[in-house]
Design a protein around this motif. Structure first.
Motif, short mmCIF file in Angstrom:
data_model
loop_
_atom_site.label_atom_id
_atom_site.label_comp_id
_atom_site.label_asym_id
_atom_site.label_seq_id
_atom_site.Cartn_x
_atom_site.Cartn_y
_atom_site.Cartn_z
N LEU A 7 -2.12 1.80 -4.38
CA LEU A 7 -3.38 1.45 -3.73
C LEU A 7 -4.28 0.82 -4.78
O LEU A 7 -4.77 1.49 -5.69
CB LEU A 7 -4.05 2.69 -3.13
N ILE A 19 -7.14 2.73 4.21
CA ILE A 19 -6.03 2.75 3.25
C ILE A 19 -4.78 2.09 3.86
O ILE A 19 -3.65 2.39 3.47
CB ILE A 19 -5.71 4.19 2.77
N THR A 74 0.82 -1.21 0.00
CA THR A 74 0.00 0.00 0.00
C THR A 74 0.85 1.26 0.00
O THR A 74 0.37 2.33 -0.37
CB THR A 74 -0.95 0.00 1.22
#
Length: 356
Positions: free
Chosen positions: A175, A233, A171
């Motif tokens: 993403l 995220i 990440t």
């Protein structure tokens, strides 16, 4: 049909209220940065999403076959329905504000297709907006699928840790869409919940009450030195190890608090009902969070009630909207079982009894 454990529903009720409160604190902090909003953020984000994943894992049976249609209805179809409601809502708001409906549909449509919980400059292509809280549905789908696969491999704990590491590290570079990497990390929390049930962790804690005190201290330290945590995220802040350990400790503490609340009939009943409706509340909350211009509304609320903390004002206004929307969803034919999984289980149980 197995009887529901009420204090788990209470814990989910506390967690979904923390989601609404946490997002209210974000909006309030954007409008006028304040220490109260930052403290609320530290408390809410330290445990709410990990708790949902851990409890989901607690009731998983990864040794069984993965039920594609059941998982798709509960998570993917629910995601699609909620995203479509957002698109309808933003189109209506664009019309009322005399703005371009085409631009609103394009931006929010791209956000819904990408499925990211927050804005990032590491997406594969440009995505101006984030779909928000329902990233959880996509991540939970991937996490459940991954855990079903990993549970069949030797040295499952090693594979789970490796899955988390790949999801977390990757990440930092890109993403991916559909919250795949978030699901890779969430699989570890599901596995912790699964192990907690397998080894009767709550029974161990009951025999050794000092564990509650240790968990509370760890959670308090995590809140005091909160460096940020957004599973949306895979951002575990400036102290990722403390964030993960603190979220586990926080989950254990909230479950303990829920067991105490369970002894108070009225309060326990209300929170358990909210917990049972947590999926519906999450989706309704996401719709109002994306569609309504809260920054403008907060200005009006500040002028009307200058002495009341803005976080509290926002929460008081938003919660009834979310509860009423979830209540209405309960009576929508067909799709209500997607938002209230317990209804699908009840109907399946009744059908099984009738066919005996």
């Amino acid at each position: 049909m197995a009887q529901r454990i009420r204090f788990f529903d209470i814990a989910k009720g506390i967690a979904i209220l923390a989601v609404v409160l946490g997002h209210s604190a974000i909006e309030a902090n954007l409008f006028a940065p304040h220490r109260t909003a930052q403290v609320v953020l530290s408390i809410c984000f330290s445990f709410h999403m990990p708790l949902f994943f851990i409890l989901s894992g607690y009731f998983m049976h990864p040794e069984r076959r993965f039920r594609w249609m059941k998982e798709a209805k509960q998570l993917l179809f629910t995601y699609v329905v909620t995203a479509l409601c957002v698109l309808v809502g933003v189109t209506c708001m664009a019309t009322l504000d005399h703005e371009s409906r085409a631009i609103a549909l394009r931006q929010w449509g791209m956000a819904a297709i990408y499925g990211s919980g927050d804005i990032s400059n590491l997406t594969l292509w440009r995505v101006d907006l984030r779909i928000g809280a329902i990233w959880f549905l996509l991540a939970l789908f991937w996490a459940r699928l991954l855990l079903h696969c990993l549970a069949r491999l030797p040295y499952t704990p090693v594979w789970v840790v490796l899955c988390f590491a790949i999801g977390y590290i990757s990440t930092h570079y890109v993403l991916l869409p559909w919250s795949v990497q978030q699901g890779m990390c969430a699989a570890a929390f599901l596995y912790l919940g699964y192990l907690a049930k397998k080894y009767d962790v709550l029974g161990v804690v009951k025999r050794f009450p000092c564990i509650w005190a240790i968990a509370f201290v760890v959670w308090a330290v995590d809140i005091m030195f909160f460096g940020g945590m957004s599973m949306a995220i895979n951002n575990y802040g400036s102290r990722p190890v403390l964030a993960v350990i603190g979220s586990i400790a926080g989950t254990l503490c909230v479950i303990g608090i829920s067991q105490l609340i369970d002894r108070v009939p009225a309060m326990g009943s209300v929170l358990s009902r909210i917990g049972q409706a947590s999926l519906a509340i999450l989706c309704v909350h996401l719709i109002e969070d994306d569609v309504l211009p809260w920054q403008m509304y907060l200005g009006a609320l500040r002028m009307a009630f200058p002495q009341v903390p803005l976080v509290l004002l926002s929460f008081i206004v938003r919660l009834p909207i979310d509860l009423c929307g979830a209540f209405l969803l309960y009576y929508v034919p067909v799709i209500r079982e997607w938002f209230y999984p317990q209804l699908a289980k009840r109907n399946a149980w009744n059908l099984a009894v009738e066919t005996r």
